[in-house]
Scaffold this active site. Structure first.
Site, PDB file in Angstrom:
ATOM      1  N   ASN A 186       2.119   4.820   1.435  1.00 40.35           N
ATOM      2  CA  ASN A 186       2.254   5.412   2.762  1.00 40.35           C
ATOM      3  C   ASN A 186       2.321   6.931   2.577  1.00 40.35           C
ATOM      4  O   ASN A 186       1.568   7.476   1.769  1.00 40.35           O
ATOM      5  CB  ASN A 186       3.456   4.787   3.491  1.00 40.35           C
ATOM      6  CG  ASN A 186       3.359   4.968   4.994  1.00 40.35           C
ATOM      7  OD1 ASN A 186       2.269   4.959   5.551  1.00 40.35           O
ATOM      8  ND2 ASN A 186       4.482   5.159   5.657  1.00 40.35           N
ATOM      9  N   ARG A 204       0.861  -1.181   0.000  1.00 40.97           N
ATOM     10  CA  ARG A 204       0.000   0.000   0.000  1.00 40.97           C
ATOM     11  C   ARG A 204       0.895   1.228   0.000  1.00 40.97           C
ATOM     12  O   ARG A 204       2.069   1.169   0.362  1.00 40.97           O
ATOM     13  CB  ARG A 204      -0.917   0.021   1.225  1.00 40.97           C
ATOM     14  CG  ARG A 204      -0.205   0.203   2.563  1.00 40.97           C
ATOM     15  CD  ARG A 204      -1.173   0.694   3.630  1.00 40.97           C
ATOM     16  NE  ARG A 204      -0.640   0.653   4.984  1.00 40.97           N
ATOM     17  CZ  ARG A 204       0.073   1.623   5.556  1.00 40.97           C
ATOM     18  NH1 ARG A 204       0.431   2.692   4.852  1.00 40.97           N
ATOM     19  NH2 ARG A 204       0.484   1.516   6.805  1.00 40.97           N
ATOM     20  N   ASP A 239       9.323   9.011  11.286  1.00 40.25           N
ATOM     21  CA  ASP A 239       8.067   8.823  10.538  1.00 40.25           C
ATOM     22  C   ASP A 239       7.802  10.049   9.652  1.00 40.25           C
ATOM     23  O   ASP A 239       8.600  10.350   8.771  1.00 40.25           O
ATOM     24  CB  ASP A 239       6.947   8.512  11.554  1.00 40.25           C
ATOM     25  CG  ASP A 239       5.762   7.811  10.918  1.00 40.25           C
ATOM     26  OD1 ASP A 239       5.433   8.153   9.776  1.00 40.25           O
ATOM     27  OD2 ASP A 239       5.157   6.940  11.551  1.00 40.25           O
TER      28      ASP A 239
END
Ligand SMILES: O=C(O)[C@H](O)[C@@H](O)[C@H](O)[C@H](O)CO
Ligand SMILES: [Zn+2]
Length: 299
Positions: free
Chosen positions: A103, A101, A204
């Site tokens: 991100n 998928r 992140d």
């Protein structure tokens, strides 16, 4: 520094909150819950929270010049019409990798949408390695793959002079830089500009401030850090009352508020009861720096 204030502004426990983006004309913050398959819009004036369910893991939302929003949905680049709650596919990627998928993603200063992919996580940060790639969706809807063998494609932003692209592949525990060619959208000369320290855990989401310094959300580190990409030094740490801080971006009238998304999934009962705000969206004020307005996709 002592006037720095952290408050929860969206008291909703996202499973995996991500992709905060300020939309000036709505005085609102957009963000997604990847696991809950929803795009959210929080009005900073009325404090109302609205959402649209999009039927698949949605990992990023961004503004679009023609109105509407752009999203990355599963392995698709797609457009989201907020009023009609309708999604239109624009391009699919990673067709050979059915568990992948998208991100994190962001629009560059020329209106191109950059977003990367990753394999399926068994639990946070545990997944088959090197399944992801970094892509660009150009305004004419063509797609370019920059490179593959990415573990968890994550935070990204551009330097204020648009000549450098900053990028995080989370499991490298590094913030990297590339030379950026704004004319062509090409990347070259990859190098590391910051190595995470142990207690900072996993890098992140990320954004740049108007001094050209980078703010990095530290997944499992319960903090955002401000780093200087020129010297490789950390300049500031702001701790939050949740461990899984996922991404950050500036918003508010003058872009002086730093919004931080977080996650609650992957935490056991004990950790959850110790951090009831896990999954909330936080606002940090009093930082004494500002951000820059987000770019809009030009296609
Ligand atoms: O928030 C994201 O960017 C990913 O979608 C998450 O899955 C986390 O990053 C990951 O679990 C820890 O690295
Ligand atoms: Zn992320």
């Amino acid at each position: 520094m002592s006037s720095v204030k952290v408050e929860s502004v969206v008291q909703h426990n996202c499973k995996l909150g991500e992709s905060p983006v300020w939309e000036e004309k709505e005085s609102s913050l957009l963000f997604v819950d990847i696991t809950d398959k929803k795009v959210y819009r929080w009005n900073s004036l009325t404090k109302e929270l609205h959402s649209v369910s999009v039927g698949a893991p949605v990992s990023c939302v961004c503004l679009r010049k023609s109105g509407d929003y752009m999203i990355t949905l599963g392995t698709q680049f797609a457009a989201l019409n907020w009023k009609n709650k309708s999604v239109t596919t624009i391009k699919n990627v990673d067709l050979d990798k059915s568990n992948n998928r998208f991100n994190d993603g962001k629009v560059d200063p020329a209106g191109r949408l950059f977003a990367g992919t990753m394999g399926e996580e068994i639990r946070p940060a545990v997944l088959e390695r090197q399944q992801g790639s970094l892509y660009t969706l150009f305004p004419d809807h063509s797609v370019v793959k920059h490179f593959d063998k990415v573990d968890i494609s994550n935070g990204l932003d551009w330097s204020l002079d648009h000549r450098t692209f900053y990028y995080i592949d989370s499991l490298s525990y590094s913030v990297d830089a590339f030379d950026y060619d704004l004319q062509t959208g090409k990347l070259s000369n990859r190098r590391s500009v910051y190595k995470m320290e142990k207690e900072e855990s996993i890098p992140d989401g990320m954004c740049i401030d108007s001094d050209g310094k980078l703010w990095v959300a530290c997944y499992n580190g319960g903090r955002v850090i401000r780093i200087d990409p020129e010297t490789g030094k950390r300049l500031q740490t702001v701790k939050l009352p949740v461990a899984e801080t996922t991404s950050c971006s500036f918003g508010g009238n003058d872009y002086s508020e730093l919004y931080v998304t977080s996650a609650s999934q992957g935490l056991d009962e004990a950790s959850l009861s110790g951090q009831p705000k896990a999954g909330n969206v936080f606002k940090i004020t009093g930082l004494g720096v500002k951000g820059i307005p987000p770019n809009s996709y030009a296609g």
